[in-house]
Write a protein that holds these residues in place. Structure first.
Motif, PDB file in Angstrom:
ATOM      1  N   ARG A 127     -56.698  48.279 -11.244  1.00  0.00           N
ATOM      2  CA  ARG A 127     -56.199  47.305 -12.212  1.00  0.00           C
ATOM      3  C   ARG A 127     -56.913  45.978 -12.009  1.00  0.00           C
ATOM      4  NH1 ARG A 127     -50.453  44.402 -12.764  1.00  0.00           N
ATOM      5  NH2 ARG A 127     -51.154  43.103 -14.440  1.00  0.00           N
ATOM      6  N   ASP A 176     -52.609  35.670 -12.206  1.00  0.00           N
ATOM      7  CA  ASP A 176     -51.627  36.723 -11.951  1.00  0.00           C
ATOM      8  C   ASP A 176     -50.994  36.577 -10.565  1.00  0.00           C
ATOM      9  OD1 ASP A 176     -52.001  37.889 -14.423  1.00  0.00           O
ATOM     10  OD2 ASP A 176     -53.512  39.293 -13.709  1.00  0.00           O
ATOM     11  N   VAL A 190     -49.661  39.930  -8.941  1.00  0.00           N
ATOM     12  CA  VAL A 190     -48.911  40.855  -9.777  1.00  0.00           C
ATOM     13  C   VAL A 190     -49.380  42.261  -9.444  1.00  0.00           C
ATOM     14  CG1 VAL A 190     -48.562  41.642 -12.152  1.00  0.00           C
ATOM     15  CG2 VAL A 190     -48.510  39.197 -11.633  1.00  0.00           C
ATOM     16  N   GLY A 191     -48.424  43.173  -9.230  1.00  0.00           N
ATOM     17  CA  GLY A 191     -48.750  44.555  -8.885  1.00  0.00           C
ATOM     18  C   GLY A 191     -48.628  44.855  -7.404  1.00  0.00           C
ATOM     19  N   GLN A 213     -33.510  43.141 -13.152  1.00  0.00           N
ATOM     20  CA  GLN A 213     -34.828  43.324 -13.755  1.00  0.00           C
ATOM     21  C   GLN A 213     -35.685  44.376 -13.039  1.00  0.00           C
ATOM     22  OE1 GLN A 213     -37.040  39.678 -14.282  1.00  0.00           O
ATOM     23  NE2 GLN A 213     -35.165  38.504 -14.580  1.00  0.00           N
ATOM     24  N   GLU A 237     -37.197  47.849 -11.389  1.00  0.00           N
ATOM     25  CA  GLU A 237     -37.341  49.240 -11.825  1.00  0.00           C
ATOM     26  C   GLU A 237     -36.199  50.065 -11.217  1.00  0.00           C
ATOM     27  OE1 GLU A 237     -39.804  50.562 -13.807  1.00  0.00           O
ATOM     28  OE2 GLU A 237     -40.518  48.523 -14.130  1.00  0.00           O
ATOM     29  N   CYS A 295     -42.667  46.070  -6.827  1.00  0.00           N
ATOM     30  CA  CYS A 295     -43.962  45.477  -7.155  1.00  0.00           C
ATOM     31  C   CYS A 295     -43.750  44.210  -7.978  1.00  0.00           C
ATOM     32  CB  CYS A 295     -44.827  46.474  -7.918  1.00  0.00           C
ATOM     33  SG  CYS A 295     -45.322  47.876  -6.894  1.00  0.00           S
ATOM     34  N   LYS A 330     -43.990  41.218 -10.564  1.00  0.00           N
ATOM     35  CA  LYS A 330     -44.239  41.009 -11.983  1.00  0.00           C
ATOM     36  C   LYS A 330     -44.233  39.505 -12.217  1.00  0.00           C
ATOM     37  CE  LYS A 330     -41.533  45.056 -13.327  1.00  0.00           C
ATOM     38  NZ  LYS A 330     -40.351  45.491 -14.043  1.00  0.00           N
ATOM     39  N   LYS A 331     -44.871  39.067 -13.280  1.00  0.00           N
ATOM     40  CA  LYS A 331     -44.916  37.638 -13.610  1.00  0.00           C
ATOM     41  C   LYS A 331     -43.504  37.055 -13.729  1.00  0.00           C
ATOM     42  CE  LYS A 331     -48.187  34.744 -14.393  1.00  0.00           C
ATOM     43  NZ  LYS A 331     -48.539  33.828 -13.352  1.00  0.00           N
ATOM     44  N   SER A 332     -42.574  37.848 -14.261  1.00  0.00           N
ATOM     45  CA  SER A 332     -41.199  37.364 -14.460  1.00  0.00           C
ATOM     46  C   SER A 332     -40.468  37.097 -13.141  1.00  0.00           C
ATOM     47  CB  SER A 332     -40.399  38.367 -15.291  1.00  0.00           C
ATOM     48  OG  SER A 332     -40.279  39.603 -14.601  1.00  0.00           O
TER      49      SER A 332
END
Length: 167
Positions: A42, A48, A68-69, A109, A111, A138, A140-142
């Motif tokens: 990615r 990020d 991110v990730g 939020q 997963e 993992c 995330k931007k949020s």
């Protein structure tokens, strides 16, 4: 053998990209974690990044930035955060040492939890309704600016299994 050939091809592709003026702010990252699957590739840019606040067992707040990730375990390891015993199994879902407690709004939020993670969490000390394993979460931007709490105690399931075998 095929994986090595892919990496050689990938490195040639990256070199060609740098000669063609691919922006330096973009980086290719290879992740082999269970969440992303083996061989997942990615693009990440310098934008990020996510800031995470870890409230350590002693009450001190450790602030770290991750991409991110990346998993929360990756962030702790890469930033060399002083969290005693954290991530002993290196994200293989064989212990619960990366147990973290999330704020309610952030927990909602995340997963969905897997059966394997639930099995490890069942053995963690200080388990709450907002508990998850950092190796499975993992960024995330949020999640930028989120706060997670490291439980007061840690349970390394691998040690309990080893002690049980010698008894």
């Amino acid at each position: 053998m095929a994986a090595a050939a892919k990496l050689v091809g990938l490195s040639r592709w990256l070199l060609a990209g740098s000669r063609l003026g691919v922006p330096a702010a973009r980086t290719l990252m290879w992740k082999g974690s269970s969440r992303l699957g083996p061989g997942h590739i990615r693009w990440f840019s310098s934008e990020d990044k996510v800031t995470v606040n870890f409230i350590n067992r002693d009450g001190d707040t450790l602030v770290a930035e991750g991409k991110v990730g990346e998993s929360l375990l990756d962030v702790v390891i890469e930033k060399n955060l002083d969290i005693d015993g954290f991530g002993a199994c290196e994200g293989t879902l064989a212990c619960s040492t990366c147990h973290l407690i999330f704020e309610d709004h952030m927990f909602q939020q995340l997963e969905p939890i897997t059966d394997e993670e639930m099995d490890m969490l069942d053995l963690a000390y200080g388990l709450t309704d907002m508990s998850r394993l950092g190796c499975q979460i993992c960024l995330k931007k949020s999640m930028n600016g989120m706060t997670v709490k490291v439980p007061e105690s840690v349970a390394d399931v691998r040690q309990a299994v080893d002690m049980g075998k010698s008894s």
